[in-house]
Structures are given as C-alpha cells and as structure tokens.
Design a protein around this motif. Structure first.
Motif, PDB file in Angstrom:
ATOM      1  N   ILE A   1       1.031  -1.231   0.023  1.00  0.00           N
ATOM      2  CA  ILE A   1       0.121   0.186  -0.029  1.00  0.00           C
ATOM      3  C   ILE A   1       0.711   1.491  -0.004  1.00  0.00           C
ATOM      4  CG2 ILE A   1      -2.311  -1.246   0.647  1.00  0.00           C
ATOM      5  CD1 ILE A   1      -1.049   0.075   3.453  1.00  0.00           C
ATOM      6  N   LEU A   2       2.810   0.925   0.417  1.00  0.00           N
ATOM      7  CA  LEU A   2       3.391   2.721   0.757  1.00  0.00           C
ATOM      8  C   LEU A   2       3.598   2.619  -0.912  1.00  0.00           C
ATOM      9  CD1 LEU A   2       5.100   1.363   3.833  1.00  0.00           C
ATOM     10  CD2 LEU A   2       2.732   3.076   3.455  1.00  0.00           C
ATOM     11  N   SER A   3       3.118   1.138  -1.954  1.00  0.00           N
ATOM     12  CA  SER A   3       3.598   2.070  -3.071  1.00  0.00           C
ATOM     13  C   SER A   3       3.211   2.626  -4.026  1.00  0.00           C
ATOM     14  CB  SER A   3       4.009   0.349  -3.928  1.00  0.00           C
ATOM     15  OG  SER A   3       2.633   0.467  -4.273  1.00  0.00           O
ATOM     16  N   GLN A   4       2.193   3.877  -3.166  1.00  0.00           N
ATOM     17  CA  GLN A   4       1.334   4.580  -4.134  1.00  0.00           C
ATOM     18  C   GLN A   4       2.124   5.539  -3.800  1.00  0.00           C
ATOM     19  OE1 GLN A   4      -2.778   4.317  -2.294  1.00  0.00           O
ATOM     20  NE2 GLN A   4      -2.182   1.877  -2.186  1.00  0.00           N
ATOM     21  N   ILE A   5       2.877   6.040  -3.041  1.00  0.00           N
ATOM     22  CA  ILE A   5       3.799   7.020  -2.288  1.00  0.00           C
ATOM     23  C   ILE A   5       4.896   7.321  -3.554  1.00  0.00           C
ATOM     24  CG2 ILE A   5       4.684   8.343  -0.643  1.00  0.00           C
ATOM     25  CD1 ILE A   5       1.356   7.893   0.618  1.00  0.00           C
ATOM     26  N   THR A   6       4.471   8.345  -4.156  1.00  0.00           N
ATOM     27  CA  THR A   6       5.350   8.526  -5.191  1.00  0.00           C
ATOM     28  C   THR A   6       7.107   8.832  -5.009  1.00  0.00           C
ATOM     29  OG1 THR A   6       4.799  10.906  -5.919  1.00  0.00           O
ATOM     30  CG2 THR A   6       4.188   9.138  -6.782  1.00  0.00           C
ATOM     31  N   GLU A   7       8.052   9.304  -5.882  1.00  0.00           N
ATOM     32  CA  GLU A   7       9.313   9.742  -5.225  1.00  0.00           C
ATOM     33  C   GLU A   7       9.242  11.386  -5.303  1.00  0.00           C
ATOM     34  OE1 GLU A   7      11.985   8.092  -3.523  1.00  0.00           O
ATOM     35  OE2 GLU A   7      10.762   6.783  -3.708  1.00  0.00           O
ATOM     36  N   GLN A   8       7.966  12.131  -5.637  1.00  0.00           N
ATOM     37  CA  GLN A   8       8.378  13.249  -6.070  1.00  0.00           C
ATOM     38  C   GLN A   8       7.742  14.760  -4.825  1.00  0.00           C
ATOM     39  OE1 GLN A   8       4.923  13.613  -8.810  1.00  0.00           O
ATOM     40  NE2 GLN A   8       5.562  12.650 -10.572  1.00  0.00           N
ATOM     41  N   GLY A   9       8.419  15.661  -5.023  1.00  0.00           N
ATOM     42  CA  GLY A   9       8.386  16.595  -3.493  1.00  0.00           C
ATOM     43  C   GLY A   9       9.565  16.244  -3.192  1.00  0.00           C
ATOM     44  N   ASP A  10       9.715  16.519  -1.520  1.00  0.00           N
ATOM     45  CA  ASP A  10      10.515  16.537  -0.849  1.00  0.00           C
ATOM     46  C   ASP A  10      10.339  15.400   0.282  1.00  0.00           C
ATOM     47  OD1 ASP A  10       9.212  17.218   1.889  1.00  0.00           O
ATOM     48  OD2 ASP A  10       8.367  18.717   0.438  1.00  0.00           O
ATOM     49  N   LEU A  11      11.805  15.004   0.913  1.00  0.00           N
ATOM     50  CA  LEU A  11      11.394  13.808   1.667  1.00  0.00           C
ATOM     51  C   LEU A  11      10.921  14.428   3.265  1.00  0.00           C
ATOM     52  CD1 LEU A  11      15.374  12.954   1.034  1.00  0.00           C
ATOM     53  CD2 LEU A  11      13.262  11.455   0.057  1.00  0.00           C
ATOM     54  N   MET A  12      10.882  15.226   3.845  1.00  0.00           N
ATOM     55  CA  MET A  12      10.109  15.360   4.330  1.00  0.00           C
ATOM     56  C   MET A  12       8.364  14.685   4.305  1.00  0.00           C
ATOM     57  SD  MET A  12      11.647  18.733   6.202  1.00  0.00           S
ATOM     58  CE  MET A  12      11.531  19.407   5.592  1.00  0.00           C
ATOM     59  N   SER A  13       8.195  15.756   2.936  1.00  0.00           N
ATOM     60  CA  SER A  13       6.349  15.218   2.835  1.00  0.00           C
ATOM     61  C   SER A  13       6.592  13.447   2.605  1.00  0.00           C
ATOM     62  CB  SER A  13       5.895  15.888   1.416  1.00  0.00           C
ATOM     63  OG  SER A  13       6.096  17.064   1.593  1.00  0.00           O
ATOM     64  N   LYS A  14       7.894  13.109   1.825  1.00  0.00           N
ATOM     65  CA  LYS A  14       7.522  11.611   1.526  1.00  0.00           C
ATOM     66  C   LYS A  14       6.992  10.729   3.124  1.00  0.00           C
ATOM     67  CE  LYS A  14       8.641   7.767  -0.856  1.00  0.00           C
ATOM     68  NZ  LYS A  14       9.853   7.082  -1.682  1.00  0.00           N
ATOM     69  N   ALA A  15       7.813  10.937   3.561  1.00  0.00           N
ATOM     70  CA  ALA A  15       8.088  10.499   5.244  1.00  0.00           C
ATOM     71  C   ALA A  15       6.412  10.817   5.894  1.00  0.00           C
ATOM     72  CB  ALA A  15       9.408  11.152   5.911  1.00  0.00           C
ATOM     73  N   ILE A  16       5.631  11.805   6.012  1.00  0.00           N
ATOM     74  CA  ILE A  16       4.880  12.832   6.677  1.00  0.00           C
ATOM     75  C   ILE A  16       3.611  11.317   4.901  1.00  0.00           C
ATOM     76  CG2 ILE A  16       2.867  13.369   6.741  1.00  0.00           C
ATOM     77  CD1 ILE A  16       5.045  16.108   7.342  1.00  0.00           C
ATOM     78  N   GLN A  17       3.421  11.390   4.106  1.00  0.00           N
ATOM     79  CA  GLN A  17       2.846  10.590   3.220  1.00  0.00           C
ATOM     80  C   GLN A  17       2.999   9.410   3.698  1.00  0.00           C
ATOM     81  OE1 GLN A  17       3.692  11.625  -1.110  1.00  0.00           O
ATOM     82  NE2 GLN A  17       3.309  13.548  -0.471  1.00  0.00           N
ATOM     83  N   LEU A  18       3.991   8.463   3.841  1.00  0.00           N
ATOM     84  CA  LEU A  18       4.200   7.092   4.047  1.00  0.00           C
ATOM     85  C   LEU A  18       3.273   6.781   4.912  1.00  0.00           C
ATOM     86  CD1 LEU A  18       8.047   6.208   2.766  1.00  0.00           C
ATOM     87  CD2 LEU A  18       6.324   5.193   1.914  1.00  0.00           C
ATOM     88  N   GLN A  19       3.835   7.676   6.732  1.00  0.00           N
ATOM     89  CA  GLN A  19       3.180   7.426   8.089  1.00  0.00           C
ATOM     90  C   GLN A  19       1.378   7.332   7.724  1.00  0.00           C
ATOM     91  OE1 GLN A  19       5.378  10.346   9.917  1.00  0.00           O
ATOM     92  NE2 GLN A  19       6.997   9.153   9.927  1.00  0.00           N
ATOM     93  N   ALA A  20       1.204   8.330   7.197  1.00  0.00           N
ATOM     94  CA  ALA A  20      -0.361   8.717   6.857  1.00  0.00           C
ATOM     95  C   ALA A  20      -0.732   7.913   6.186  1.00  0.00           C
ATOM     96  CB  ALA A  20      -0.827  10.340   6.219  1.00  0.00           C
ATOM     97  N   LYS A  21       0.245   7.373   5.067  1.00  0.00           N
ATOM     98  CA  LYS A  21      -0.609   5.967   4.848  1.00  0.00           C
ATOM     99  C   LYS A  21      -0.417   4.980   5.513  1.00  0.00           C
ATOM    100  CE  LYS A  21      -2.013   5.452   0.859  1.00  0.00           C
ATOM    101  NZ  LYS A  21      -3.492   5.592   0.416  1.00  0.00           N
ATOM    102  N   ALA A  22      -0.156   4.318   5.867  1.00  0.00           N
ATOM    103  CA  ALA A  22       0.145   3.650   7.188  1.00  0.00           C
ATOM    104  C   ALA A  22      -1.029   3.681   8.298  1.00  0.00           C
ATOM    105  CB  ALA A  22       1.715   2.845   7.916  1.00  0.00           C
ATOM    106  N   ALA A  23      -0.755   4.711   8.661  1.00  0.00           N
ATOM    107  CA  ALA A  23      -2.104   5.623   9.266  1.00  0.00           C
ATOM    108  C   ALA A  23      -3.970   4.655   9.311  1.00  0.00           C
ATOM    109  CB  ALA A  23      -2.186   6.819   9.714  1.00  0.00           C
ATOM    110  N   GLU A  24      -3.675   5.114   7.815  1.00  0.00           N
ATOM    111  CA  GLU A  24      -5.480   4.728   7.023  1.00  0.00           C
ATOM    112  C   GLU A  24      -5.440   3.516   7.207  1.00  0.00           C
ATOM    113  OE1 GLU A  24      -5.748   6.152   3.242  1.00  0.00           O
ATOM    114  OE2 GLU A  24      -4.738   7.886   3.188  1.00  0.00           O
ATOM    115  N   PHE A  25      -4.895   2.276   7.700  1.00  0.00           N
ATOM    116  CA  PHE A  25      -4.492   0.863   7.687  1.00  0.00           C
ATOM    117  C   PHE A  25      -4.738   0.784   9.348  1.00  0.00           C
ATOM    118  CE2 PHE A  25      -4.336   1.452   3.348  1.00  0.00           C
ATOM    119  CZ  PHE A  25      -5.685   0.824   3.237  1.00  0.00           C
ATOM    120  N   GLY A  26      -4.660   1.654  10.127  1.00  0.00           N
ATOM    121  CA  GLY A  26      -4.166   1.364  11.428  1.00  0.00           C
ATOM    122  C   GLY A  26      -3.431   1.115  12.656  1.00  0.00           C
TER     123      GLY A  26
END
Length: 155
Positions: free
Chosen positions: A17-42
């Motif tokens: 499910i984390l493969s939906q997060i792209t490499e675009q944007g800055d690394l801080m944003s990616k870290a937050i997106q990864l964590q937010a996506k994982a949070a969607e699944f508890g």
C-alpha cells in the motif's frame, strides 16, 4: 525471531500500500505521506505520548552509535557511517511523524527556526563587535550567554 523468508518477501513486495507514495516532492513530505498511508490501515499511535517515547528511543540508539564510534579504534568507518546515517534517519522520520500528528508543516517549522537562528546569531555578531572583540575571542559558554540575551529579547 523474524522469518528470513518473510523478511526477504517484504523487501521484494512491490504491491505494498505504500508503493502508492511517489518519489516526487521533498523527503519530509514523503515521510509524512508514508506515515499517513500506514495510519489509514491502523498503523498509528492513538495519542502523542508514545511518539515522544519513540523519539527518545531513536535518539538513544543514535547516541549509542556515536559512543561506539568514539570507543572503537579499529572500526569500519564506512559501515559505522552508514549506521549513523540510518539512526539519524530514524530520528528525523520520527520527527516527521510528530509533525504529522501535530498537523505542523515541518518545512515551515524548519524555515522559521532557520530564520530565528539567523536573527540570534546576527545579534551575537553585533554584540561581540560592539564589545570590540571577535567571535574567536570568546568561549562557547560566553557566546551561549549572548545567545540567551538574544532569546530574552525575543529574537
């Protein structure tokens, strides 16, 4: 103990499910997106307190690596540098989780802190110059006392 086959399969898994997060944007944003996506699944903390605990844990692990660096004469520097990088990355990743939890844009927070640092450091430079000294003439403790004056002035 983790099953080695399971670990290897997880490393190869491209359908995460984390493969939906792209490499675009800055690394801080990616870290937050990864964590937010994982949070969607508890996979998230219910309250902020455990995040602070995790941050302290990660800082402790980084300190342990630094202590190893200072205590070992014959150490593979490249390997140790990688471990230091990994541990510092864990600290930063945890900070991004904290930012996400607080709904604070970490880039804006860092920009604000950079500006604050520049104001306070400029104050130190001016203060030292007005005293007829140079920065090199003062100890870190003396410079830190001037920093505290800048801080007290709201800079």
């Amino acid at each position: 103990m983790l099953d080695k086959k399971l670990v290897a399969k997880a490393k190869r898994n491209q359908t995460s499910i984390l493969s939906q997060i792209t490499e675009q944007g800055d690394l801080m944003s990616k870290a937050i997106q990864l964590q937010a996506k994982a949070a969607e699944f508890g996979f998230d903390w219910a309250t902020i307190e455990p995040i602070f605990g995790k941050l302290q844990e990660e800082i402790g692990e980084l300190k342990d690596e630094v202590l190893q660096l200072n205590s070992q004469a014959n150490v593979d520097r490249d390997h140790l540098q990688q471990r230091l990088q990994d541990e510092l990355g864990d600290v930063l990743f945890c900070c991004m989780n904290l930012a996400r939890f607080l709904k604070v844009d970490p880039a804006k927070a860092l920009k604000s802190t950079n500006q604050k640092f520049e104001r306070r450091f400029s104050f130190i430079e001016l203060f030292v110059a007005e005293e007829g000294k140079s920065m090199e003439d003062l100890s870190l403790e003396e410079l830190d006392q001037i920093w505290d004056k800048a801080k007290a002035k709201g800079l």
